[in-house]
Write a protein that holds these residues in place. Structure first.
Motif, PDB file in Angstrom:
ATOM      1  N   LYS A   1      96.048   3.261  -9.923  1.00  0.00           N
ATOM      2  CA  LYS A   1      95.247   3.923  -8.888  1.00  0.00           C
ATOM      3  C   LYS A   1      96.153   4.215  -7.704  1.00  0.00           C
ATOM      4  CE  LYS A   1      90.868   3.135 -10.323  1.00  0.00           C
ATOM      5  NZ  LYS A   1      89.737   3.980 -10.270  1.00  0.00           N
TER       6      LYS A   1
ATOM      7  N   ILE B   1      96.881   4.609  -3.871  1.00  0.00           N
ATOM      8  CA  ILE B   1      96.315   4.054  -2.638  1.00  0.00           C
ATOM      9  C   ILE B   1      97.216   4.413  -1.467  1.00  0.00           C
ATOM     10  CG2 ILE B   1      95.270   2.085  -3.829  1.00  0.00           C
ATOM     11  CD1 ILE B   1      97.566   0.398  -2.410  1.00  0.00           C
ATOM     12  N   THR B   2      96.718   4.149  -0.293  1.00  0.00           N
ATOM     13  CA  THR B   2      97.533   4.205   0.915  1.00  0.00           C
ATOM     14  C   THR B   2      97.539   2.788   1.465  1.00  0.00           C
ATOM     15  OG1 THR B   2      96.863   6.469   1.358  1.00  0.00           O
ATOM     16  CG2 THR B   2      97.761   5.220   3.209  1.00  0.00           C
TER      17      THR B   2
END
Length: 99
Positions: A62, A64-65
């Motif tokens: 996944k 993400i930041t």
């Protein structure tokens, strides 16, 4: 008489007949409680405890930041290309150790 071996790939499968397509649609629409599991033996707790992930299991990634301290990011990047994979490996190890 020698039998001819036939193999198919997803690209070379013969088309489904109308009857086959209709049957598949019926099965897809049937609720799960109508599935007959009588010919499938139940696994015991001991068998379930012995189950292992396949050798080539790859979890879904996944995007993400995340915000990291600058010195932590510099340390990860100092190892060269692949710093995100190293970060994932470090977090995975921490997750497994916490279990």
């Amino acid at each position: 008489m020698k039998k001819k071996e036939v193999s198919y790939s997803p690209d070379t499968l013969p088309p489904l007949s109308a009857t086959q397509r209709s049957r598949l649609e019926e099965l897809a629409d049937a609720p799960d409680n109508q599935i007959n599991y009588d010919d499938i033996p139940r696994l015991t707790d001991a068998q379930l405890a012995e189950l292992k992930r396949p050798e080539h299991y790859r979890p879904v990634k996944k995007q993400i930041t995340a915000r990291l301290d600058a010195d932590v990011l510099a340390w990860l990047k100092a190892g060269g290309k692949g710093y995100q994979s190293r970060m994932n490996a470090i977090l995975r190890q921490a997750m497994l150790n916490a279990k």
